[in-house]
Design a protein around this motif. Structure first.
Motif, PDB file in Angstrom:
ATOM      1  N   LYS A  78      -1.745   0.510  11.830  1.00 14.74           N
ATOM      2  CA  LYS A  78      -0.588   0.662  10.952  1.00 14.74           C
ATOM      3  C   LYS A  78      -0.857   1.713   9.874  1.00 14.74           C
ATOM      4  O   LYS A  78      -1.781   1.569   9.060  1.00 14.74           O
ATOM      5  CB  LYS A  78      -0.242  -0.677  10.279  1.00 14.74           C
ATOM      6  N   ASN A  79      -0.035   2.751   9.897  1.00 17.64           N
ATOM      7  CA  ASN A  79      -0.109   3.808   8.884  1.00 17.64           C
ATOM      8  C   ASN A  79       1.100   3.648   7.959  1.00 17.64           C
ATOM      9  O   ASN A  79       2.249   3.774   8.392  1.00 17.64           O
ATOM     10  CB  ASN A  79      -0.092   5.173   9.580  1.00 17.64           C
ATOM     11  N   CYS A  81       5.632   4.472   3.417  1.00 18.81           N
ATOM     12  CA  CYS A  81       6.086   4.373   2.025  1.00 18.81           C
ATOM     13  C   CYS A  81       6.183   2.909   1.614  1.00 18.81           C
ATOM     14  O   CYS A  81       6.186   2.002   2.453  1.00 18.81           O
ATOM     15  CB  CYS A  81       7.428   5.067   1.819  1.00 18.81           C
ATOM     16  N   ILE A  82       6.265   2.695   0.293  1.00 23.39           N
ATOM     17  CA  ILE A  82       6.417   1.363  -0.282  1.00 23.39           C
ATOM     18  C   ILE A  82       7.770   1.331  -0.974  1.00 23.39           C
ATOM     19  O   ILE A  82       8.055   2.164  -1.850  1.00 23.39           O
ATOM     20  CB  ILE A  82       5.279   1.059  -1.269  1.00 23.39           C
ATOM     21  N   MET A  83       8.607   0.392  -0.568  1.00 27.55           N
ATOM     22  CA  MET A  83       9.985   0.341  -1.051  1.00 27.55           C
ATOM     23  C   MET A  83      10.142  -0.727  -2.136  1.00 27.55           C
ATOM     24  O   MET A  83       9.373  -1.688  -2.202  1.00 27.55           O
ATOM     25  CB  MET A  83      10.930   0.029   0.114  1.00 27.55           C
ATOM     26  N   GLY A  84      11.176  -0.542  -2.968  1.00 26.43           N
ATOM     27  CA  GLY A  84      11.504  -1.481  -4.024  1.00 26.43           C
ATOM     28  C   GLY A  84      12.093  -0.750  -5.201  1.00 26.43           C
ATOM     29  O   GLY A  84      11.869   0.454  -5.377  1.00 26.43           O
ATOM     30  N   GLU A  85      12.835  -1.478  -6.034  1.00 25.09           N
ATOM     31  CA  GLU A  85      13.441  -0.850  -7.200  1.00 25.09           C
ATOM     32  C   GLU A  85      12.346  -0.388  -8.167  1.00 25.09           C
ATOM     33  O   GLU A  85      11.967   0.756  -8.207  1.00 25.09           O
ATOM     34  CB  GLU A  85      14.397  -1.826  -7.884  1.00 25.09           C
ATOM     35  N   SER A  86      11.825  -1.319  -8.946  1.00 27.30           N
ATOM     36  CA  SER A  86      10.719  -0.974  -9.849  1.00 27.30           C
ATOM     37  C   SER A  86       9.433  -1.646  -9.397  1.00 27.30           C
ATOM     38  O   SER A  86       8.345  -1.261  -9.809  1.00 27.30           O
ATOM     39  CB  SER A  86      11.058  -1.405 -11.279  1.00 27.30           C
ATOM     40  N   LYS A  87       9.579  -2.673  -8.565  1.00 29.36           N
ATOM     41  CA  LYS A  87       8.404  -3.398  -8.084  1.00 29.36           C
ATOM     42  C   LYS A  87       8.406  -3.414  -6.555  1.00 29.36           C
ATOM     43  O   LYS A  87       9.406  -3.099  -5.908  1.00 29.36           O
ATOM     44  CB  LYS A  87       8.400  -4.827  -8.630  1.00 29.36           C
ATOM     45  N   VAL A  88       7.279  -3.799  -5.993  1.00 31.55           N
ATOM     46  CA  VAL A  88       7.122  -3.822  -4.535  1.00 31.55           C
ATOM     47  C   VAL A  88       8.084  -4.821  -3.896  1.00 31.55           C
ATOM     48  O   VAL A  88       8.225  -5.955  -4.368  1.00 31.55           O
ATOM     49  CB  VAL A  88       5.672  -4.229  -4.180  1.00 31.55           C
ATOM     50  N   LYS A 141       8.864  -4.103  -0.043  1.00 36.54           N
ATOM     51  CA  LYS A 141       8.464  -4.047   1.366  1.00 36.54           C
ATOM     52  C   LYS A 141       7.687  -2.768   1.643  1.00 36.54           C
ATOM     53  O   LYS A 141       7.738  -1.795   0.880  1.00 36.54           O
ATOM     54  CB  LYS A 141       9.671  -4.155   2.295  1.00 36.54           C
ATOM     55  N   MET A 142       6.962  -2.810   2.782  1.00 33.96           N
ATOM     56  CA  MET A 142       6.210  -1.645   3.255  1.00 33.96           C
ATOM     57  C   MET A 142       6.888  -1.116   4.510  1.00 33.96           C
ATOM     58  O   MET A 142       7.332  -1.896   5.364  1.00 33.96           O
ATOM     59  CB  MET A 142       4.766  -2.036   3.585  1.00 33.96           C
ATOM     60  N   VAL A 143       6.953   0.209   4.632  1.00 31.15           N
ATOM     61  CA  VAL A 143       7.509   0.838   5.828  1.00 31.15           C
ATOM     62  C   VAL A 143       6.379   1.645   6.477  1.00 31.15           C
ATOM     63  O   VAL A 143       5.691   2.419   5.811  1.00 31.15           O
ATOM     64  CB  VAL A 143       8.692   1.764   5.486  1.00 31.15           C
ATOM     65  N   PHE A 144       6.189   1.444   7.802  1.00 30.64           N
ATOM     66  CA  PHE A 144       5.084   2.086   8.503  1.00 30.64           C
ATOM     67  C   PHE A 144       5.558   3.300   9.300  1.00 30.64           C
ATOM     68  O   PHE A 144       6.763   3.496   9.505  1.00 30.64           O
ATOM     69  CB  PHE A 144       4.399   1.075   9.423  1.00 30.64           C
ATOM     70  N   ALA A 145       4.611   4.101   9.751  1.00 24.60           N
ATOM     71  CA  ALA A 145       4.925   5.337  10.469  1.00 24.60           C
ATOM     72  C   ALA A 145       5.694   5.081  11.761  1.00 24.60           C
ATOM     73  O   ALA A 145       6.447   5.939  12.228  1.00 24.60           O
ATOM     74  CB  ALA A 145       3.634   6.105  10.772  1.00 24.60           C
ATOM     75  N   ASP A 146       5.525   3.890  12.345  1.00 20.81           N
ATOM     76  CA  ASP A 146       6.264   3.550  13.569  1.00 20.81           C
ATOM     77  C   ASP A 146       7.633   2.948  13.243  1.00 20.81           C
ATOM     78  O   ASP A 146       8.305   2.403  14.116  1.00 20.81           O
ATOM     79  CB  ASP A 146       5.455   2.599  14.445  1.00 20.81           C
ATOM     80  N   ASP A 147       8.033   3.017  11.957  1.00 24.08           N
ATOM     81  CA  ASP A 147       9.323   2.538  11.442  1.00 24.08           C
ATOM     82  C   ASP A 147       9.442   1.013  11.401  1.00 24.08           C
ATOM     83  O   ASP A 147      10.521   0.478  11.113  1.00 24.08           O
ATOM     84  CB  ASP A 147      10.503   3.126  12.238  1.00 24.08           C
ATOM     85  N   LEU A 163       7.473  -4.498   6.671  1.00 21.44           N
ATOM     86  CA  LEU A 163       6.848  -5.767   6.290  1.00 21.44           C
ATOM     87  C   LEU A 163       7.247  -6.088   4.853  1.00 21.44           C
ATOM     88  O   LEU A 163       6.897  -5.370   3.922  1.00 21.44           O
ATOM     89  CB  LEU A 163       5.319  -5.666   6.413  1.00 21.44           C
ATOM     90  N   ASP A 164       8.021  -7.168   4.676  1.00 19.19           N
ATOM     91  CA  ASP A 164       8.407  -7.597   3.331  1.00 19.19           C
ATOM     92  C   ASP A 164       7.187  -8.167   2.604  1.00 19.19           C
ATOM     93  O   ASP A 164       6.367  -8.866   3.212  1.00 19.19           O
ATOM     94  CB  ASP A 164       9.498  -8.675   3.414  1.00 19.19           C
ATOM     95  N   THR A 165       7.101  -7.899   1.307  1.00 18.30           N
ATOM     96  CA  THR A 165       5.981  -8.439   0.531  1.00 18.30           C
ATOM     97  C   THR A 165       6.321  -8.432  -0.950  1.00 18.30           C
ATOM     98  O   THR A 165       7.168  -7.655  -1.408  1.00 18.30           O
ATOM     99  CB  THR A 165       4.686  -7.640   0.771  1.00 18.30           C
ATOM    100  N   ASP A 166       5.632  -9.300  -1.716  1.00 14.85           N
ATOM    101  CA  ASP A 166       5.820  -9.362  -3.165  1.00 14.85           C
ATOM    102  C   ASP A 166       4.747  -8.580  -3.904  1.00 14.85           C
ATOM    103  O   ASP A 166       4.953  -8.151  -5.033  1.00 14.85           O
ATOM    104  CB  ASP A 166       5.779 -10.821  -3.645  1.00 14.85           C
ATOM    105  N   MET A 167       3.567  -8.456  -3.280  1.00 16.18           N
ATOM    106  CA  MET A 167       2.493  -7.707  -3.926  1.00 16.18           C
ATOM    107  C   MET A 167       1.593  -7.077  -2.868  1.00 16.18           C
ATOM    108  O   MET A 167       1.531  -7.534  -1.726  1.00 16.18           O
ATOM    109  CB  MET A 167       1.677  -8.587  -4.880  1.00 16.18           C
ATOM    110  N   ILE A 168       0.911  -5.994  -3.268  1.00  9.61           N
ATOM    111  CA  ILE A 168       0.002  -5.283  -2.368  1.00  9.61           C
ATOM    112  C   ILE A 168      -1.331  -5.106  -3.082  1.00  9.61           C
ATOM    113  O   ILE A 168      -1.379  -4.654  -4.235  1.00  9.61           O
ATOM    114  CB  ILE A 168       0.559  -3.893  -1.978  1.00  9.61           C
ATOM    115  N   VAL A 169      -2.404  -5.497  -2.410  1.00  8.86           N
ATOM    116  CA  VAL A 169      -3.751  -5.284  -2.931  1.00  8.86           C
ATOM    117  C   VAL A 169      -4.392  -4.169  -2.118  1.00  8.86           C
ATOM    118  O   VAL A 169      -4.446  -4.243  -0.889  1.00  8.86           O
ATOM    119  CB  VAL A 169      -4.596  -6.569  -2.851  1.00  8.86           C
ATOM    120  N   VAL A 170      -4.858  -3.132  -2.799  1.00  9.34           N
ATOM    121  CA  VAL A 170      -5.432  -1.968  -2.109  1.00  9.34           C
ATOM    122  C   VAL A 170      -6.950  -2.103  -2.041  1.00  9.34           C
ATOM    123  O   VAL A 170      -7.615  -2.227  -3.077  1.00  9.34           O
ATOM    124  CB  VAL A 170      -5.049  -0.657  -2.822  1.00  9.34           C
ATOM    125  N   SER A 171      -7.466  -2.103  -0.830  1.00  8.25           N
ATOM    126  CA  SER A 171      -8.916  -2.134  -0.619  1.00  8.25           C
ATOM    127  C   SER A 171      -9.216  -1.305   0.622  1.00  8.25           C
ATOM    128  O   SER A 171      -9.723  -1.801   1.622  1.00  8.25           O
ATOM    129  CB  SER A 171      -9.402  -3.572  -0.456  1.00  8.25           C
TER     130      SER A 171
END
Length: 819
Positions: free
Chosen positions: A196-197, A200-207, A209-215, A218-226
């Motif tokens: 999964k690449n 972009c990360i969608m949302g008004e001011s906060k997260v 959902k995530m949109v991947f290169a294959d379109d 994934l809906d989410t409330d928070m993203i942890v980057v590692s």
């Protein structure tokens, strides 16, 4: 961590006698343990994680500036300028700036709810944001990413892991190993998304959902980057020091940068094109630099990146060359998908030497495999025994820790060899692992070598003819077996009396529950008689669960239950609004009971004919069965009736660890008897009895104790086996671990149980019959005793329920809101 180790090495080599040592740190606290950072979510404080308190630096003559990073290096004048404008000159400069979390350049990455996983401040931010989130995603499926996933799980979030590569931990695991790890994690309700690449990360001011290169989305409330690390080489770059094309401060064999008076160590240093992201090579770098500053010639060399971790409860390890690309080799693979175990070892083309390997789900052999690889020890005739164990239940392949050369590196974090440890044990008359840690510092880093330290201690003491000290703890100068003998011979029935007459001090969390278990195993009295020394589960005769509620598990012998009893469970569960689940041991678990509701629930269950299933105790849990000859066309004997008889006989039996059993009606083994502490399988001539197996995190196949025996003989042998285990096992040792430590192994156990070589068989049977004859249901005892019922309240001074307990809906039932 590496910066702190540098300070430690400088002090060790008395460098402070020649130099003033000054440390600048960018964070507000001194160096802390990043290896165990995830434990911050399971109870450890920031102070617990410190490598040393702030006053340690002062006591050792080190000037420490916190929250004051260096902003500029002036090589010409040999000065550093800090963020607060302070100018300090240097003779030698060591850059231990480490790394920062790599943040991918994804549109929307700046939104609220996107948090890095690197520092304690990051963890505080994750904890705070999780309180207003239900679903979390980790970007990165490597070591740190999976640690971050555990953190989200601990916070009660629906957890997802997104990985760009086609498999998890691509640097450590091959395709099959990674797939096994993925299956294990998914069984724990972690969703894994590979290949999964993130576009972009969608949302008004906060997260949102995530949109991947294959379109896909994934809906989410928070993203942890590692998603990896980035060497912190900005200072070096601006000062004109040589850096690598992809980052990192270039160093030579002495770890000098392009300026010979400036060194770099740890994750900031680039040595021969390699950034070392583990603590052990960083510690070795610190030693090399400290050596150089005192006139030594020690150099750094390419470092072995073998590693063993427990990721979300799953053992994962790789050593040597796990992939063996570019060299001729053979490999041996063991795979058990049912238990989630994958092991692969790579062997030289000639078959004599170990080149590397991968372990998933069971890494207990890691230390010996690593030493076999590192010391080029010649492999046994049957190298598969290195991962499968010896045939017939004998000794494992190889000659154990004493066969290793003295130069074998046991603790790579602190560079401690087998010879160092042996010398410390002999010279200082050490008798425990704590002493080894204090003298050599082995085991004080990642802790992965601690099991081998214990093995070395025992083997060294035995080899020198000394008695191995196995005292229960500092408050009792006796082994568990000796304490049990004292209890039986004196008739002592309370912990306080035992401590007064045979112990010292006030006791501790080690001896208190151990003694409580022994008292229960000897006299078969209510565990609540030992209430003041028991943990939460035994104190309330129920398992505490998430959210502060308890689960209720009534006994259902053999998994057989009448329609009337099923209806009764349903009525009670509905009345008290309990979450219902059928367990793996053929019982029904009722979750979500408050402490004050437990006696009421038990009362109704007892009225319907149920009793305690002891799911909370170190006792017999379940005796699982197939349907046997009653229904199955392959069944040889009535496995259900025998399972019920076995469970009724041993119910409530307290032991050093929990006990599980099963009875299968034929060799098709539908009850999985060979994965139990004792299991029985029907044959055309009678029954086969297997012992000392277990599932769980470290599964072990049970061993055949007796074959083709009748029911009466089978019960006699089980009586002897269980009482011998209770008499001789160490605290919290399962039957499998006990057997592994038992000299002579399964052959000796057969001699004791079947041949009665010690002449104690009849006494063991009498002891068991006493336990059978004196059994009482613990729930019923509480229900009928008004004084004991009074204990079951949330608050001492109020009858109200705990107002902090909250629930939310899930698939038509309830689940706890995080505590």
């Amino acid at each position: 961590m590496v910066g702190y180790k540098m300070c430690e090495k400088l002090i060790e080599k008395r460098v402070q006698e020649e130099y003033n040592i000054i440390v600048f740190g960018g964070e507000a606290r001194p160096a802390y343990d990043r290896v165990h950072l995830s434990e911050y979510f399971s109870g450890k404080s920031a102070e617990d994680l410190l490598m040393a308190p702030e006053n340690w630096y002062k006591e050792n003559g080190i000037t420490l500036f916190l929250n004051e990073p260096v902003a500029k290096i002036d090589k010409e004048y040999k000065e550093v300028v800090t963020s607060k404008g302070q100018i300090v000159s240097y003779s030698k400069l060591i850059l231990a700036t480490g790394s920062s979390c790599f943040i991918p350049t994804i549109p929307g990455i700046e939104k609220d709810g996107v948090i890095a996983y690197r520092t304690i401040e990051d963890l505080d931010a994750i904890k705070a944001y999780a309180t207003k989130s239900k679903k979390g995603v980790v970007i990165g499926g490597g070591l740190l990413g999976l640690e971050a996933a555990k953190a989200l799980m601990d916070l009660g979030l629906e957890t997802h892991v997104v990985e760009f590569a086609p498999r998890l931990m691509p640097r450590q695991l091959d395709e099959k190993g990674a797939l096994m790890l993925k299956d294990k994690l998914e069984s724990l309700d972690i969703s894994i998304h590979l290949n999964k690449n993130t576009k972009c990360i969608m949302g008004e001011s906060k997260v949102e959902k995530m949109v991947f290169a294959d379109d896909s989305e994934l809906d989410t409330d928070m993203i942890v980057v590692s998603a990896g690390i980035k060497p912190r080489d900005e200072l070096a770059r601006e000062a004109g020091l040589e850096v690598g094309p992809r980052g990192g401060i270039v160093v030579n064999d002495l770890l000098q940068t392009s300026d010979p008076d400036i060194y770099s160590i740890g994750e900031a240093a680039l040595y021969k094109g390699m950034i070392y992201g583990l603590v052990a090579p960083g510690y070795e770098m610190a030693d090399v630099v400290a050596n150089a500053l005192t006139g030594g010639t020690k150099t750094f060399a390419p470092y072995d990146m073998s590693t063993k971790l427990k990721l979300i409860g799953v053992d994962v390890a790789s050593f040597g060359d796990p992939f063996c690309t570019g060299q001729e080799h053979q490999h041996i693979v063991y795979e058990d998908k049912a238990k989630g175990v994958y092991k692969k070892i790579n062997i030289s083309a000639c078959g004599n030497y170990l080149l590397g390997g991968i372990l998933v789900g069971d890494a207990k052999d890691y230390n010996m495999l690593l030493q076999t690889y590192k010391n080029a020890i010649k492999l046994p005739e049957a190298p598969e025994e290195l991962i499968l164990g010896a045939r017939g239940g004998g000794e494992s392949a190889g000659n154990g820790v004493l066969s290793l050369p003295d130069a074998a590196l046991i603790c790579s974090c602190e560079n401690v060899t087998k010879g160092d440890i042996g010398a410390a044990i002999s010279y200082n008359c050490l008798e425990d692992v704590a002493g080894i840690k204090k003298c050599t510092k082995a085991g004080t880093g990642c802790g992965g070598c601690v099991p081998m330290l214990n093995d070395l201690l025992v083997a060294t003491l035995k080899a020198s003819g000394k008695e191995v000290n196995k005292v229960l703890c500092e408050h009792f100068t006796y082994s568990r077996q000796e304490v049990l003998a004292i209890i039986k011979s004196t008739g002592i029935r309370t912990y306080d009396e035992l401590l007064l007459k045979y112990g010292n001090g006030d006791g501790c969390e080690v001896c208190k529950p151990a003694v409580a278990s022994m008292l229960a195993s000897t006299w078969n009295e209510m565990i609540l008689n030992q209430d003041t020394i028991q943990d939460t589960n035994d104190r309330y005769l129920a398992n505490i669960q998430k959210g502060g509620t308890y689960s209720v598990v009534p006994r259902i012998p053999g998994g057989e239950i009448t329609p009337e009893k099923l209806i009764a469970i349903g009525v009670i569960a509905k009345k008290y609004d309990l979450y219902c689940k059928i367990t793996g041991g053929q019982r029904i678990d009722l979750f979500g009971a408050r402490v004050d509701e437990l006696p009421l629930i038990w009362e109704e269950l007892i009225e319907a004919g149920f009793e305690s299933g002891h799911a909370y105790g170190k006792a017999l849990r379940t005796v699982k069965s197939c349907v046997g000859s009653t229904w199955c066309r392959f069944g040889l004997h009535d496995s259900v009736s025998f399972a019920i008889e076995i469970e009724e006989r041993y119910k409530g039996l307290r032991a050093p660890h929990k006990l599980k059993s099963a009875v299968s009606g034929c060799v098709r083994e539908c009850a999985e008897a060979q994965g139990k502490d004792f299991g029985i399988i029907a044959t055309d001539k009678g029954w086969n009895l297997y012992v000392c197996g277990n599932g769980g995190a470290k599964p072990q196949h049970a061993k055949l104790l007796a074959s083709d025996i009748d029911k009466e003989t089978c019960i006699k042998y089980i009586d002897r086996f269980l009482m011998f285990y209770i008499r001789t096992a160490e605290p919290l040792n399962r039957t499998s671990t006990w057997l592994n430590k038992l000299e002579g192994g399964i052959e000796y156990l057969k001699d004791v149980i079947v041949n009665d070589c010690l002449g104690i068989g009849e006494q063991l049977e009498k002891d068991m019959q006493y336990m059978v004859d004196t059994y009482k249901c613990e729930w019923k005892d509480v229900v009928e005793d008004p004084m004991k019922r009074k204990r079951f309240t949330h608050f001492i001074n109020s009858p109200i329920a705990d107002p902090t307990i909250k629930f939310q809906s899930m698939r038509g039932q309830k689940k706890p809101v995080e505590w």
